[in-house]
Enzyme design. Structure first.
Site, PDB file in Angstrom:
ATOM      1  N   HIS A  65       0.817  -1.230   0.000  1.00  0.00           N
ATOM      2  CA  HIS A  65       0.000   0.000   0.000  1.00  0.00           C
ATOM      3  C   HIS A  65       0.847   1.276   0.000  1.00  0.00           C
ATOM      4  O   HIS A  65       0.299   2.372  -0.203  1.00  0.00           O
ATOM      5  CB  HIS A  65      -0.935   0.030   1.208  1.00  0.00           C
ATOM      6  CG  HIS A  65      -1.979  -1.035   1.184  1.00  0.00           C
ATOM      7  ND1 HIS A  65      -2.923  -1.130   0.188  1.00  0.00           N
ATOM      8  CD2 HIS A  65      -2.220  -2.084   2.024  1.00  0.00           C
ATOM      9  CE1 HIS A  65      -3.706  -2.178   0.415  1.00  0.00           C
ATOM     10  NE2 HIS A  65      -3.297  -2.778   1.517  1.00  0.00           N
ATOM     11  N   ASP A 111      -2.616 -10.497  -2.423  1.00  0.00           N
ATOM     12  CA  ASP A 111      -3.228 -10.016  -1.172  1.00  0.00           C
ATOM     13  C   ASP A 111      -4.707  -9.689  -1.455  1.00  0.00           C
ATOM     14  O   ASP A 111      -5.062  -9.342  -2.585  1.00  0.00           O
ATOM     15  CB  ASP A 111      -2.479  -8.751  -0.715  1.00  0.00           C
ATOM     16  CG  ASP A 111      -2.866  -8.276   0.678  1.00  0.00           C
ATOM     17  OD1 ASP A 111      -2.105  -8.553   1.621  1.00  0.00           O
ATOM     18  OD2 ASP A 111      -3.913  -7.617   0.812  1.00  0.00           O
ATOM     19  N   HIS A 120      -6.316  -7.193  -0.581  1.00  0.00           N
ATOM     20  CA  HIS A 120      -6.465  -5.762  -0.852  1.00  0.00           C
ATOM     21  C   HIS A 120      -5.677  -5.377  -2.104  1.00  0.00           C
ATOM     22  O   HIS A 120      -4.594  -5.924  -2.349  1.00  0.00           O
ATOM     23  CB  HIS A 120      -5.930  -4.936   0.322  1.00  0.00           C
ATOM     24  CG  HIS A 120      -6.564  -5.269   1.638  1.00  0.00           C
ATOM     25  ND1 HIS A 120      -5.951  -6.082   2.576  1.00  0.00           N
ATOM     26  CD2 HIS A 120      -7.753  -4.894   2.164  1.00  0.00           C
ATOM     27  CE1 HIS A 120      -6.748  -6.185   3.646  1.00  0.00           C
ATOM     28  NE2 HIS A 120      -7.839  -5.479   3.414  1.00  0.00           N
ATOM     29  N   ASP A 145      -4.546 -12.856   3.464  1.00  0.00           N
ATOM     30  CA  ASP A 145      -5.803 -12.329   4.008  1.00  0.00           C
ATOM     31  C   ASP A 145      -6.982 -12.650   3.089  1.00  0.00           C
ATOM     32  O   ASP A 145      -8.101 -12.179   3.309  1.00  0.00           O
ATOM     33  CB  ASP A 145      -5.710 -10.824   4.320  1.00  0.00           C
ATOM     34  CG  ASP A 145      -4.976 -10.021   3.268  1.00  0.00           C
ATOM     35  OD1 ASP A 145      -4.748 -10.548   2.164  1.00  0.00           O
ATOM     36  OD2 ASP A 145      -4.649  -8.844   3.540  1.00  0.00           O
TER      37      ASP A 145
HETATM   38  N1  Q9C Z   1     -11.766  -2.978   9.317  1.00  0.00           N
HETATM   39  C1  Q9C Z   1      -2.494  -5.229   4.146  1.00  0.00           C
HETATM   40  O1  Q9C Z   1      -3.121  -6.267   4.088  1.00  0.00           O
HETATM   41  N2  Q9C Z   1      -7.941  -1.163   6.951  1.00  0.00           N
HETATM   42  N3  Q9C Z   1      -3.051  -4.085   4.532  1.00  0.00           N
HETATM   43  C2  Q9C Z   1      -8.422  -2.210   7.807  1.00  0.00           C
HETATM   44  C3  Q9C Z   1     -10.403  -3.223   8.898  1.00  0.00           C
HETATM   45  C4  Q9C Z   1      -6.580  -1.283   6.554  1.00  0.00           C
HETATM   46  C5  Q9C Z   1      -4.451  -3.997   4.866  1.00  0.00           C
HETATM   47  C6  Q9C Z   1      -9.839  -1.991   8.198  1.00  0.00           C
HETATM   48  C7  Q9C Z   1      -6.269  -2.559   5.793  1.00  0.00           C
HETATM   49  C8  Q9C Z   1      -4.828  -2.620   5.360  1.00  0.00           C
HETATM   50  C9  Q9C Z   1      -1.037  -5.218   3.840  1.00  0.00           C
HETATM   51 ZN    ZN Z   2      -4.129  -7.090   2.597  1.00  0.00          ZN
END
Ligand code: Q9C
Ligand code: ZN
Length: 349
Positions: free
Chosen positions: A165, A201, A203, A290
Site C-alpha cells: 500500500h 493479497d 487488498h 488475508d
Molecule cells: N476494518 C495489508 O493487508 N484497513 N493491509 C483495515 C479493517 C486497513 C491492509 C480496516 C487494511 C490494510 C497489507
Molecule cells: Zn491485505
C-alpha cells in the site's frame, strides 16, 4: 527453498488502529511473523537466512526522500513535541481537495501536520521501532531477490511490516515502505530484468500500482476484493490499465466478496496469461494470506488446499520467483497457510 527473515520486525508493535470508527487492537502484529517462522521451522525443509544490509539507496530510488526522512525522524520528533501518546496517528490528512493549486504544498512543521502529510489512513501507526523494522523488511526483500538473481529458482522473504500500500510519497495500509516495489525496481536496475508483480493479497496494492503506473518494464497484476466494498476503496478498479509508457502494463482483477478457491483459481488464469504474454524475466509475488476464509478483515473464502493449488499454478510459469510477505491476519493459521502456498510452489521445498 530459502527463507529470509529478520528479528528486527519485532521492533514494530503498534498497540491499536482506528477501524470502523473504533479503536481496535492492531491486526498487523509481531505474532504474525512468529506464526510464519514456527510453521517454516516445523516443516523442516526450508533454509533460513538473515538479510544483508542494503542501506537507503534502493529505498530512495523508489520513495520520496521527504517520506523517508519523515519515517526516520517521526518518533523522536513526536516525543520532543510533548503531545504524548504511545503511537503516531493523524488527525488530519492532506486531501487533494484542500488545495485548489493542485500541488502538495509545503510539508508542515507541526508533528500532527507532518504525519497527515505523508499518510492516507488511520490504520498505520508509527511507534518507536517502526523505522528500524520497516528498514529490515526492505533488507529482507532485497536479500530474497539477490538470492534469486544469484541462481536460486525461488526464495521467500518474511517481510514485516508489509509494503504494497505504500506509494512513492505515502504510507498507509499497515505499510511504510513498499518492499515489493523497491525489490522489483532494484532487480530491473541490477540486471535489466523485466519484472512482473503478481499481487495476491486480498487488498489492492495501490502503492505498487502507482509506483509502476508509467513503467513499461514492470507489469503489475493484482487479484483483490472489489474496492467498491473493500479498502483501499478509491483505487483498484478494472479500468486502471497504466499510463504513458506503462499503458497496458497494469491489470486489476477485482473479485466479489466471498470468492472461493475455484473462482480464485479461474481468475488467476487470467492474471498468469497476462504475465506469460508480457514475457517477464522475473516474478515478484506479493503474498497476502488475508484471502483466507477465516481472516478477520478479508472476506474471501480461500483454504489451505487452495493455497497449495495456487502456489503450484504460479510455479508453472517457470519464472525465477521472489515471494514477499504482505497481509494475512488470522495469526493462528497464517504460518500453516504460508507453508501450504510455498509447498505448492515447491513440493520438494
Ligand atoms: N476494518 C495489508 O493487508 N484497513 N493491509 C483495515 C479493517 C486497513 C491492509 C480496516 C487494511 C490494510 C497489507
Ligand atoms: Zn491485505
Amino acid at each position: 527453498m530459502i527463507v529470509v527473515s529478520s528479528p528486527l520486525h519485532a521492533l514494530h508493535e503498534p498497540p491499536r488502529e482506528v477501524s470502523g470508527g473504533r479503536e481496535v487492537p492492531a491486526f498487523e502484529i509481531g505474532a504474525r511473523a512468529t506464526s510464519i517462522l514456527a510453521a517454516v521451522e516445523a516443516d523442516g525443509g526450508f533454509q533460513l537466512q538473515a538479510p544483508d544490509g542494503f542501506g537507503l539507496e534502493p529505498i530512495l530510488a523508489v520513495h520520496d526522500p521527504g517520506l523517508v526522512r519523515y519515517l526516520e525522524t517521526a518518533w523522536d520528533e513526536w516525543l520532543a513535541g510533548g503531545t504524548g501518546g504511545d503511537s503516531i496517528v493523524p488527525d488530519t490528512i492532506r486531501h487533494p481537495g484542500l488545495r485548489p493549486m493542485g500541488d502538495a504544498g509545503p510539508e508542515p512543521e507541526s508533528p500532527c501536520g507532518r504525519v497527515g502529510y505523508w499518510t492516507f489512513d488511520t490504520a498505520t501507526p508509527i511507534v518507536a521501532g517502526t523505522w528500524q523494522a520497516a528498514r529490515s523488511a526492505v533488507d529482507v526483500a532485497i536479500t530474497t531477490a539477490a538470492r534469486v538473481l544469484a541462481g536460486a529458482p525461488v526464495a521467500y522473504g518474511l517481510c514485516r511490516p508489509p509494503g504494497h500500500h505504500a506509494a512513492r510519497d505515502l504510507f498507509g495500509g499497515y505499510c511504510y515502505m513498499n518492499n515489493a516495489a523497491i525489490t522489483a525496481h532494484w532487480s530491473t536496475q541490477r540486471t535489466g530484468a523485466t519484472v512482473a508483480i503478481l499481487d495476491v493479497d486480498v487488498h489492492h496494492g495501490n502503492g505498487s500500482q502507482a509506483i509502476f503506473w508509467e513503467r513499461p518494464d514492470v507489469l503489475y497484476v493484482s487479484l483483490h476484493s472489489d474496492p467498491r466494498g473493500m479498502y483501499p476503496y478509491y483505487v483498484g478498479y478494472a479500468d486502471e490499465v497504466g499510463g504513458g509508457a506503462g499503458m497496458g502494463r497494469n491489470l486489476n482483477l477485482p473479485l466479489p466478496q466471498g470468492t472461493d478457491d475455484a473462482a480464485y483459481l479461474a481468475a488467476l488464469e487470467v492474471g498468469l496469461a497476462r504475465i506469460a504474454d508480457f514475457g517477464a524475466s522475473m516474478l515478484v509475488v506479493s503474498l497476502g494470506l488475508d484471502t483466507y476464509a477465516l481472516d478477520p478483515i478479508g472476506g474471501f473464502g480461500l483454504t489451505a488446499s487452495g493455497y497449495t493449488a495456487i502456489g503450484r499454478r504460479v510455479a508453472l510459469l517457470g519464472l525465477p520467483t521472489v515471494i514477499l510477505q504482505e497481509g494475512g491476519y488470522h495469526v493462528g493459521d497464517l504460518g500453516r497457510n504460508v507453508v501450504a502456498w510455498l509447498r505448492g510452489f515447491s513440493p520438494a521445498a
